[in-house]
Scaffold this active site. Structure first.
Site, PDB file in Angstrom:
ATOM      1  CG  LEU B  74      -8.242 -49.432   1.055  1.00  0.00           C
ATOM      2  CD1 LEU B  74      -7.944 -48.393   1.351  1.00  0.00           C
ATOM      3  CD2 LEU B  74      -7.202 -50.484   1.521  1.00  0.00           C
ATOM      4  CB  CYS B  75     -14.157 -52.491   3.669  1.00  0.00           C
ATOM      5  SG  CYS B  75     -16.266 -51.232   3.255  1.00  0.00           S
ATOM      6  CG  ASP B 125     -29.093 -59.802 -15.205  1.00  0.00           C
ATOM      7  OD1 ASP B 125     -28.406 -60.001 -16.235  1.00  0.00           O
ATOM      8  OD2 ASP B 125     -29.352 -60.934 -14.222  1.00  0.00           O
TER       9      ASP B 125
END
Lengths: 148, 148, 148, 148, 148, 148
Positions: B74-75, B125
């Site tokens: 919803l941005c 990572d």
């Protein structure tokens, strides 16, 4: 003419997974968004201005896991066979768990961690109108294993 | 014939920012990846198997901030005028700070928080081959203000 | 030497909207997924194998609207100020309505139509394990207007 | 301290396809954009303001099929081995057919349906300057089979 | 405890364009794919195995221009008001020109250059079954100006 | 009623690779960005306004290679097992080499060429504040082979 071969030491590089075995791999990660107790109440009652925070965060986490290799520069593209995100709500926040599975040459821990992180960011976004002090804590790998 | 209007209570919905003022908005967020001291040593010496962790994480954070609205359901889509990610390395991990700026109708805290989170995932990572116990901690908003 | 200027007649080309006025623009679109009454029952009871179809479809529609210009080759990139997707369930299917708003140089009808189409495809995906005969019907623009 | 395990009933969840067989799978879908006869004439003569509608729509449909799992939240990422989109123009509109093929653990009907839907939306976009009354109709699965 | 502030010298950083003026900006870029004369003949006759190379390359170039900021790490996200790609075919290859326009705080040369590069890569892909010796040459900025 | 089957001659179409063998495939591509000697000096000293050009370009090239099928309309989606980008700096520019590897049904030359092109565009972007005359030259396939 001056010539300089750029020293590869330190340069970012992808790992070649071409020789690794294609086996079933599973990873689970977890994390937590700490919230004001009043925020938790509104979340439980689905009374937040932006609506149902948990369902929106679950979908965001699953969708982000599928796009992990677009976000993490040296991650391999993987077609996960399963991703799931789960929540546990208590008085001071929301615990998040994600699981990713694959049959491929490399592990899926980054997919599980990305699912948790984006689910946490989405909870933050859904609640931020009523709570300015939330924190995302303890995002970590819980389990990683091969099967078969 | 049975008819059911689906109750909108609880349904996720975007906020309409069409009436908000276009002003300069700035947000800063921070977080931390805790690491084994030996991992920090390898990171400092750019001796990790995948190469320079900080630079890769910085770029990943900036790129993710530009795509925040693809990750957070919803941005609003925003064209940030500036994003930056900075690191502070100590003996037990890496602190991350991100700043995002915009001239638009809505704030950029989700962009700053997304930059921190994806930079943290990228550090994870880059280091995960040598460290299985890292945790991402304390991802939060540090400052949010309007200018002009 | 033979030379051929490629005739531009018929070639796809974007419209230059640089001279258009920045005004508030609103578009609404609708469509419908026809379903077996038994499928509608399962959807209403949130008893479908993949879970809550409406909420998932709403989020998918909103997210797709934000990425319309990536899907439709000659659409302009737009930062919508609001998108919403709504459903009306009756005995033989689900009606879908979407609204998009913007303050920019070009209209948002493609954003509203994309929201409806992707919400419909998502409903299809959520229900396809129990219903092989669904159809997406009547996707069209309902209203388009400028304000202010 | 109050504790609530969020009930998973109704929550959206991906299907685990890890145990399914890797076989060749084919799906075909179809749909139709109804148009004013005058619009069809312009489309046939490649005289629309935005240029060649069919070729643009074909490419958009193929490209969207490859990104289906980014659009549909619970769809698995798949590397299709083939996608094609075809058109049949008559006096009142354009019929669309799409076919997708894969050798993987799960079907490609959502890829075929997405190709049809995005090709239809693109036709709409290419023609909307001259036709305000188009409708996308009858998007459905035509065939789904395994081979070998 | 040892502490090291990571020296920012050399670290990649985005330029803050928040203070720049919003004016109309235009950029044009060009490049060329050299081909075997026999390849050019097949391209002109639309007899290549993958079909119409020019139209496919034009659409690919326009679509890539819209996503420039996803590809180039420190590029600002921009909503271009116009992008166009044009071709000129001669006996030994295809010349490519692209133009991008915007009303924003920063220039669009990277958008024009990206359109040329991706159009060139697409021509390469469309022709590579019949020509193993193609080269992309002379990708450069031709013009950059502000208006108004 | 007039009916016209759209002639498929010339229409873009994907190649069906479903029958091809899954073998290890490797491709290498190269290219060059020509620069003013003063620009090369700044690049070598990591003194460019936007920071370390080579590392940023390397990461951009690797990330773009993973998304090749989103950029090139008729390319198959592929999960590469390895991509690497390397640079060689001399007095008048930067030579770029990229290698991509996969175990799949189709070759990876477009992935290697895309890595080179986007690395070149990123070098351009990192240096354009100090050099208006750079050109991207000689982007071509250097080697393509199967193994095993």
């Amino acid at each position: 003419m001056e010539f300089s071969h750029i020293d590869r030491e330190g340069a970012s590089r992808m790992v070649d997974v071409g020789e690794k075995a294609t086996v079933r791999r599973i990873a689970r990660a977890s994390g937590r968004v700490t919230m004001d107790p009043q925020t938790v109440r509104l979340l439980r009652e689905k009374a937040l201005p932006k609506g149902d925070a948990l369902n929106t965060a679950r979908i965001a986490g699953v969708m982000a896991a599928k796009r992990t290799s677009e976000l993490i520069p040296l991650c391999h593209g993987l077609n996960v066979t399963f991703v799931d995100v789960d929540f546990e709500v208590d008085d001071t926040g929301v615990g998040i768990t994600a699981e990713a599975r694959i049959s491929d040459r490399t592990g899926v821990e980054m997919e599980a961690l990305t699912a948790v992180s984006v689910a946490a960011l989405t909870l933050y976004d859904m609640c931020k109108a009523v709570d300015k002090g939330m924190t995302i804590e303890g995002v970590r790998l819980v389990e990683k294993r091969k099967e078969g």
